[in-house]
Design an enzyme around this catalytic site. Sequence first.
Site, PDB file in Angstrom:
ATOM      1  CE  LYS A  67      -3.906   2.031   2.564  1.00  0.00           C
ATOM      2  NZ  LYS A  67      -4.828   1.879   3.706  1.00  0.00           N
ATOM      3  CB  SER A 142      -8.079   3.881   2.678  1.00  0.00           C
ATOM      4  OG  SER A 142      -7.282   3.247   3.663  1.00  0.00           O
ATOM      5  CB  SER A 166      -8.517   1.124   5.612  1.00  0.00           C
ATOM      6  OG  SER A 166      -9.188   2.335   5.398  1.00  0.00           O
TER       7      SER A 166
HETATM    8  N1  GLN Z   1     -13.061   4.628   5.983  1.00  0.00           N
HETATM    9  C1  GLN Z   1     -12.559   5.072   7.255  1.00  0.00           C
HETATM   10  C2  GLN Z   1     -12.092   6.499   7.141  1.00  0.00           C
HETATM   11  O1  GLN Z   1     -12.295   7.081   6.149  1.00  0.00           O
HETATM   12  C3  GLN Z   1     -11.450   4.179   7.715  1.00  0.00           C
HETATM   13  C4  GLN Z   1     -10.201   4.424   6.993  1.00  0.00           C
HETATM   14  C5  GLN Z   1      -9.070   3.566   7.422  1.00  0.00           C
HETATM   15  O2  GLN Z   1      -9.256   2.570   8.122  1.00  0.00           O
HETATM   16  N2  GLN Z   1      -7.886   3.998   7.054  1.00  0.00           N
HETATM   17  O3  GLN Z   1     -11.538   7.057   8.029  1.00  0.00           O
END
Ligand code: GLN
Length: 469
Positions: A67, A142, A166
């Site tokens: 990532k 994400s 995410s």
């Molecule tokens: N979707 C969540 C956010 O936007 C979690 C993101 C994540 O776990 N990095 O914060």
Amino acid sequence: MELKGLGIKEAKALLDSGDATSSDLVKAVAEEYRARNGEIGAYLTFDEEAALKLAAENPKAIPIAIKDLINVKGQPCTCGSKILEGYVSPYDATVVRNLKANGFIPCGRVNMDEFAMGSSTENSALGVTRNPYDLSRVPGGSSGGSAAAVGGDLCIAALGTDTGGSIRQPASFCNCVGVKPSYGRVSRFGVTAFASSLDQVGPMTKSVEDAAILLKALAGLDPMDGTTSDMPVPDYAKALEGASLKGVKIGIPKEYFDVAGLDAEVRRITEESVKACEAAGAELVEVSLPHTEYAMSVYYIIAPAEASANLARFDGVRYGHRSAHAKDVLSLYAKSRAEGFGPEVKRRIIIGTYVLSSGYYDAYYGRAQKVRALIKRDFDEAFAKCDALLTPCAPTPAFKLGEVLDPLTMYLNDLSTIPAALAGVAADSIPAGFTREGGLPVGVQFISGAFEEEKLLRICKAFENITNI
Ligand code: GLN
């Protein structure tokens, strides 16, 4: 070499028998990248030469997609943001060093929502990633690039990060196994920080066994990250031998099923998963985590608060984009940030700065920390009655690109994944079935107590055996 069905276990077998070298594996991934990344957009960059160099040094290593917020020396690390375009990492994150020390090499940088804020990868400033099961749909986020690469067989396995969901939500959307380790199990050193009290790196793989192998390679105490635990790292893969659900107590938390907006197919697949566990000998226990309803609100105070502090370092001076229109130092900060950050990141910085500002700190941040403690206590009480919880993962299957436009609806994607992140416990998403119409993958979430990954993975392995996906 066919990447479909080629996970870590299969790659290891090829390397052990001498049927393939690390270079062969890298070349196979590169070939898939050239053939299909144009359509799926999982990778942002792919430096075949660098991966082949590492493969030559370590002919028994397995390439892993990374990532784009995890630092790999000499590679770009853009975090899906314009503000870091052109940035090249000067060092390896601890997880990357651990990979290299344990028979893996980094290979390719995969897309993500900008600074890991989002649930669809649509917040990436650097490209679109599509769901390999339906190209008109998002891969989740994400860690959407990681999930699309694993689910679409553009890699052998990938690393993602999870702050509020995410790893788990994109794993559910793309038919992968995704594990969010307990907070402190895996080092965060060299992983660009979003919300430091929540962030964890974890494996995204084609099987539970692969996740177990990769987690063992990643985990452990790191002197460079004071929040890592010195608890010994078990041999997670070995723990899977003879995995069974007989006599295992699976907690069913009612709050996770009473969710408005829970898709009917997600509900069906989750309920069928519960029944399948029972049929395999598990004992079902109804449990309640009464503070679950506050988790979203708590998360959207704590995560932006920490993000506003962490992202202060991107100021046009030390890293990445520097505005060409600045007149003085203050306008250099303001313009570089205004030009470099996307709208969701700006929204979080503004919210985070607000909840931390004097006069509001106690009312928002201080209170959120107290409710976080109650959420954590709910889990402690639940785990006194059961071995693990089984819940829906994401409330819906993958949605269409461009379909979810307002931030609040997007935030609701993480309703079921945020509580475990706030509590710091281990949680994962495991493939559980496909929707009747459209054949979209749906995962379910298993949650265990902190540092109980061995038990969690054992339960998931037994579940994987009965679902046969
Ligand atoms: N979707 C969540 C956010 O936007 C979690 C993101 C994540 O776990 N990095 O914060």
